[in-house]
Design an enzyme around this catalytic site. Structure first.
Site, PDB file in Angstrom:
ATOM      1  N   HIS A  28       2.194   4.423  -5.203  1.00  0.00           N
ATOM      2  CA  HIS A  28       2.740   5.525  -6.002  1.00  0.00           C
ATOM      3  C   HIS A  28       2.851   5.029  -7.443  1.00  0.00           C
ATOM      4  O   HIS A  28       2.492   3.875  -7.744  1.00  0.00           O
ATOM      5  CB  HIS A  28       4.095   5.973  -5.444  1.00  0.00           C
ATOM      6  N   HIS A  61       4.284   1.505  -8.207  1.00  0.00           N
ATOM      7  CA  HIS A  61       3.335   0.385  -8.079  1.00  0.00           C
ATOM      8  C   HIS A  61       2.412   0.342  -9.301  1.00  0.00           C
ATOM      9  O   HIS A  61       2.135  -0.734  -9.851  1.00  0.00           O
ATOM     10  CB  HIS A  61       2.449   0.561  -6.837  1.00  0.00           C
ATOM     11  N   GLN A  85       7.580  -9.669   8.024  1.00  0.00           N
ATOM     12  CA  GLN A  85       8.801  -9.327   7.290  1.00  0.00           C
ATOM     13  C   GLN A  85       9.511  -8.106   7.872  1.00  0.00           C
ATOM     14  O   GLN A  85      10.530  -7.669   7.346  1.00  0.00           O
ATOM     15  CB  GLN A  85       8.510  -9.133   5.808  1.00  0.00           C
ATOM     16  N   GLY A 116       8.970  -5.340  -8.453  1.00  0.00           N
ATOM     17  CA  GLY A 116       9.877  -4.276  -8.875  1.00  0.00           C
ATOM     18  C   GLY A 116      11.337  -4.619  -8.623  1.00  0.00           C
ATOM     19  O   GLY A 116      11.695  -5.119  -7.553  1.00  0.00           O
ATOM     20  N   GLY A 124       0.810  -1.219   0.000  1.00  0.00           N
ATOM     21  CA  GLY A 124       0.000   0.000   0.000  1.00  0.00           C
ATOM     22  C   GLY A 124       0.837   1.259   0.000  1.00  0.00           C
ATOM     23  O   GLY A 124       2.036   1.226  -0.281  1.00  0.00           O
ATOM     24  N   ARG A 165       8.092   4.668   1.613  1.00  0.00           N
ATOM     25  CA  ARG A 165       8.799   5.235   2.765  1.00  0.00           C
ATOM     26  C   ARG A 165       9.203   6.689   2.525  1.00  0.00           C
ATOM     27  O   ARG A 165       9.485   7.410   3.483  1.00  0.00           O
ATOM     28  CB  ARG A 165      10.030   4.398   3.106  1.00  0.00           C
TER      29      ARG A 165
HETATM   30  P1  AMP Z   1       5.986  -2.432  -1.609  1.00  0.00           P
HETATM   31  O1  AMP Z   1       4.602  -1.879  -1.475  1.00  0.00           O
HETATM   32  O2  AMP Z   1       7.062  -1.458  -1.256  1.00  0.00           O
HETATM   33  O3  AMP Z   1       6.141  -3.785  -0.977  1.00  0.00           O
HETATM   34  O4  AMP Z   1       6.186  -2.667  -3.161  1.00  0.00           O
HETATM   35  C1  AMP Z   1       5.316  -3.480  -3.893  1.00  0.00           C
HETATM   36  C2  AMP Z   1       5.959  -3.776  -5.217  1.00  0.00           C
HETATM   37  O5  AMP Z   1       6.200  -2.565  -5.924  1.00  0.00           O
HETATM   38  C3  AMP Z   1       7.312  -4.482  -5.052  1.00  0.00           C
HETATM   39  O6  AMP Z   1       7.428  -5.503  -6.033  1.00  0.00           O
HETATM   40  C4  AMP Z   1       8.287  -3.343  -5.277  1.00  0.00           C
HETATM   41  O7  AMP Z   1       9.537  -3.780  -5.764  1.00  0.00           O
HETATM   42  C5  AMP Z   1       7.558  -2.533  -6.322  1.00  0.00           C
HETATM   43  N1  AMP Z   1       8.063  -1.141  -6.325  1.00  0.00           N
HETATM   44  C6  AMP Z   1       8.282  -0.366  -5.243  1.00  0.00           C
HETATM   45  N2  AMP Z   1       8.796   0.819  -5.629  1.00  0.00           N
HETATM   46  C7  AMP Z   1       8.912   0.784  -6.969  1.00  0.00           C
HETATM   47  C8  AMP Z   1       9.382   1.701  -7.955  1.00  0.00           C
HETATM   48  N3  AMP Z   1       9.868   2.899  -7.628  1.00  0.00           N
HETATM   49  N4  AMP Z   1       9.340   1.334  -9.263  1.00  0.00           N
HETATM   50  C9  AMP Z   1       8.862   0.106  -9.614  1.00  0.00           C
HETATM   51  N5  AMP Z   1       8.410  -0.802  -8.738  1.00  0.00           N
HETATM   52  C10 AMP Z   1       8.426  -0.480  -7.435  1.00  0.00           C
END
Ligand code: AMP
Length: 293
Positions: free
Chosen positions: A44, A47, A71, A159, A41, A201
């Site tokens: 941005h 995502h 985690q 990502g 969540g 973050r």
């Molecule tokens: P998170 O919500 O941070 O767990 O991220 C969810 C997914 O979005 C993960 O697979 C991340 O690697 C991917 N992600 C996070 N930031 C970015 C970004 N700046 N560009 C592309 N993918 C991203």
């Protein structure tokens, strides 16, 4: 909203794993392919780029929002993790996501979070993020195991910003022998105009910290532009200095084999290299990486 004006946009939101599973069973019966984007969540454009990728290959795109307690090796990091659910739903609707799964902790871990399955991640668990965040990747595998069992997607989009996490999830897919069912896609990192990798973050940075945060990208670029065969020590030291001058506290600045993640102190001029950084600005820990050649 112009291009959506004549398009009815709708998205089904599930909170219950059993209901989502049976819905997706009916999708599969119609031979429709599914693409899955797991997230925590505070969404941005990074995502959303994964959602868009999924929409190019799959009939139905599923996004999950779940801040996975198992985690987080740091309780404060978990408690301060940003949550912007209403805005997330808006963004997902506009991007054309079909299904959103927002489970509770009890829904994901009916037996409680005390149960700790063990995944053999080998070297990946001892290096970089594995070393600095003990238990983190076990938690990632635990939640991904559960989510992938519920969703059973044909395609999984993650990502490359979380480079080592991509390697860990690929390993999980091998361990579970899901290679024939699930196709893994590692997607490029979306950045702010000054180069800072988009991240949930980043919402926690003060304006002053935000101004300095692009130093991570600059340090990666510095390594990319100056890498040459031979010792890599001086290059890493320059990148470290740049971060320290900008007020960062460093966990690691490393250069690794892009395929195995083996850390490199020398370059033979042919191996594929990736530079990886984890560093704190204030109490916010940021990570980023870049292919050097
Ligand atoms: P998170 O919500 O941070 O767990 O991220 C969810 C997914 O979005 C993960 O697979 C991340 O690697 C991917 N992600 C996070 N930031 C970015 C970004 N700046 N560009 C592309 N993918 C991203």
């Amino acid at each position: 909203m112009g291009s959506n004006i004549n398009k009815p946009v709708s998205m089904i939101i599930f909170h219950n794993a059993g209901q989502l599973s049976s819905y997706l069973q009916s999708v599969r019966k119609k031979s429709q392919s599914t693409g899955f984007v797991p997230t925590m969540g505070a969404l941005h454009e990074g995502h959303i780029s994964l959602i868009k990728q999924s929409k190019t290959t799959s009939h139905i795109t599923i996004c999950s929002i779940f801040v996975n307690p198992t985690q987080f090796n740091n309780k404060a990091d978990f408690e301060k993790y940003p949550s912007t659910l209403e805005k997330d739903v808006e963004l997902l609707l506009v991007s054309g996501c079909d299904i959103l799964f927002v489970p509770s902790v009890e829904e994901i871990y009916p037996g409680g979070t005390g149960e700790k399955p063990s995944y053999d991640l080998g070297f990946l668990e001892t290096v970089l993020e594995g070393f600095y965040r003990p238990g983190h990747f076990q938690g990632v595998c635990q939640v991904m195991d559960r989510l992938l069992n519920i969703v059973q997607p044909n395609h999984l989009y993650m990502g490359l910003k979380d480079y080592q996490q991509c390697m860990v999830v690929r390993r999980l897919i091998e361990l579970k022998q899901w290679q024939n069912q699930i196709q893994f896609h590692g997607c490029p990192t979306l950045r702010e105009p000054d180069g800072l990798a988009m991240s949930s973050r980043n919402l926690r940075l003060s304006p002053e910290e935000r101004n300095k945060a692009a130093a991570i990208y600059q340090a990666l670029m510095l390594m990319k532009e100056n890498v040459k065969p031979g010792s890599l020590a001086e290059l890493k030291e320059k990148a470290r200095l740049h971060l320290i001058q900008n007020g960062f506290r460093i966990d690691y600045v490393e250069i690794a084999d892009a395929v195995t993640l083996e850390l490199k102190s020398e370059w033979n001029g042919t191996q594929q290299l990736t530079a990886l950084i984890a560093a704190f600005i204030g109490d916010v820990r940021l990570i980023d990486n870049m292919r050097l050649n």
